[in-house]
Design a protein around this motif. Sequence first.
Motif, PDB file in Angstrom:
ATOM      1  N   UNK A 152      26.517 -17.845  25.359  1.00  0.00           N
ATOM      2  CA  UNK A 152      27.343 -16.536  24.475  1.00  0.00           C
ATOM      3  C   UNK A 152      28.405 -17.128  23.769  1.00  0.00           C
ATOM      4  N   UNK A 153      28.743 -16.484  22.480  1.00  0.00           N
ATOM      5  CA  UNK A 153      30.136 -17.072  22.049  1.00  0.00           C
ATOM      6  C   UNK A 153      31.118 -16.630  22.695  1.00  0.00           C
ATOM      7  N   UNK A 154      32.323 -17.094  22.754  1.00  0.00           N
ATOM      8  CA  UNK A 154      33.149 -16.770  23.494  1.00  0.00           C
ATOM      9  C   UNK A 154      33.543 -15.340  23.288  1.00  0.00           C
ATOM     10  N   UNK A 155      34.048 -14.668  24.393  1.00  0.00           N
ATOM     11  CA  UNK A 155      34.428 -13.055  24.090  1.00  0.00           C
ATOM     12  C   UNK A 155      35.523 -12.854  23.325  1.00  0.00           C
ATOM     13  N   UNK A 156      36.366 -13.742  23.072  1.00  0.00           N
ATOM     14  CA  UNK A 156      37.557 -13.440  22.048  1.00  0.00           C
ATOM     15  C   UNK A 156      37.133 -14.169  20.653  1.00  0.00           C
ATOM     16  N   UNK A 157      35.992 -14.348  20.430  1.00  0.00           N
ATOM     17  CA  UNK A 157      35.538 -14.956  18.993  1.00  0.00           C
ATOM     18  C   UNK A 157      35.768 -13.965  17.942  1.00  0.00           C
ATOM     19  N   UNK A 158      36.230 -14.528  16.837  1.00  0.00           N
ATOM     20  CA  UNK A 158      36.423 -13.527  15.892  1.00  0.00           C
ATOM     21  C   UNK A 158      35.845 -14.183  14.659  1.00  0.00           C
ATOM     22  N   UNK A 159      35.664 -13.341  13.554  1.00  0.00           N
ATOM     23  CA  UNK A 159      35.032 -13.956  12.272  1.00  0.00           C
ATOM     24  C   UNK A 159      35.232 -12.651  11.251  1.00  0.00           C
ATOM     25  N   UNK A 160      35.389 -13.099  10.037  1.00  0.00           N
ATOM     26  CA  UNK A 160      35.826 -12.066   8.899  1.00  0.00           C
ATOM     27  C   UNK A 160      34.637 -11.092   8.522  1.00  0.00           C
ATOM     28  N   UNK A 161      35.119  -9.894   8.793  1.00  0.00           N
ATOM     29  CA  UNK A 161      34.135  -8.752   8.621  1.00  0.00           C
ATOM     30  C   UNK A 161      33.894  -8.436   7.125  1.00  0.00           C
TER      31      UNK A 161
END
Length: 227
Positions: A2-11
């Motif tokens: 999985x991606x990291x649980x705290x991964x972020x991206x621009x919505x």
Amino acid sequence: MTARSDETQCDCHWGSEEELARLKVPDVELDPDLLHRTWSAPDWNDHGAVLRRILPQFARALVTGLVEPMFGMAEVGHAFARGSWREWPARQTVTVWEFLHAWWAHSLTQPKPAVPVHELLALCAEASGTLRPWLSAWEALDHRTADRHLADAAAHWEYELLGDRLPWDAWDNADALRTELSAWLVRHAPTRLQAQDVPEELLHRIRLMGLTGPARWEDPHWPDHRY
């Protein structure tokens, strides 16, 4: 994976929170658009984790020709490079190497591979940071279809190589890759291509890659009208 649980991206530009959440659970199929946005995004906090998350589905899409980057398959190689896969645990690294080598070897002997061989070489070179294993495998393969791919690739590459440019956008070391590719073509291609009945001008242009300065552009076969 999985991606990291705290991964972020621009919505605003990448996608929604709901789509991001799909990357944080394993084995959930992504629709083609989300898969494309995920592998092509250049700004993940942990590219390696995201690449591992999508890699099984991504690999299937790649080998079946479902991945169509805007600027060529070198873009896919850059996605692998951003993921720093050669620094993953040994078992995972070996698996990626085996995938790339198997895909390369298979494509060389297929008359119409899902990804053209000249594009796949760019992908493999950019993903691995080297041309050597891919060119060595091609050179060692005594196969008429592989030679046909060599003729097609040389025709795609000769314009850029004669202008001392790599025929794809490189992540790093473009000059070194271009020098190695040109030298390999000069050394290896002519004998193989003569049996393919390629245009004589293509053979001359490959020969010119081995020359520099006036010896190149004063040669009667220098295509100066194209540069």
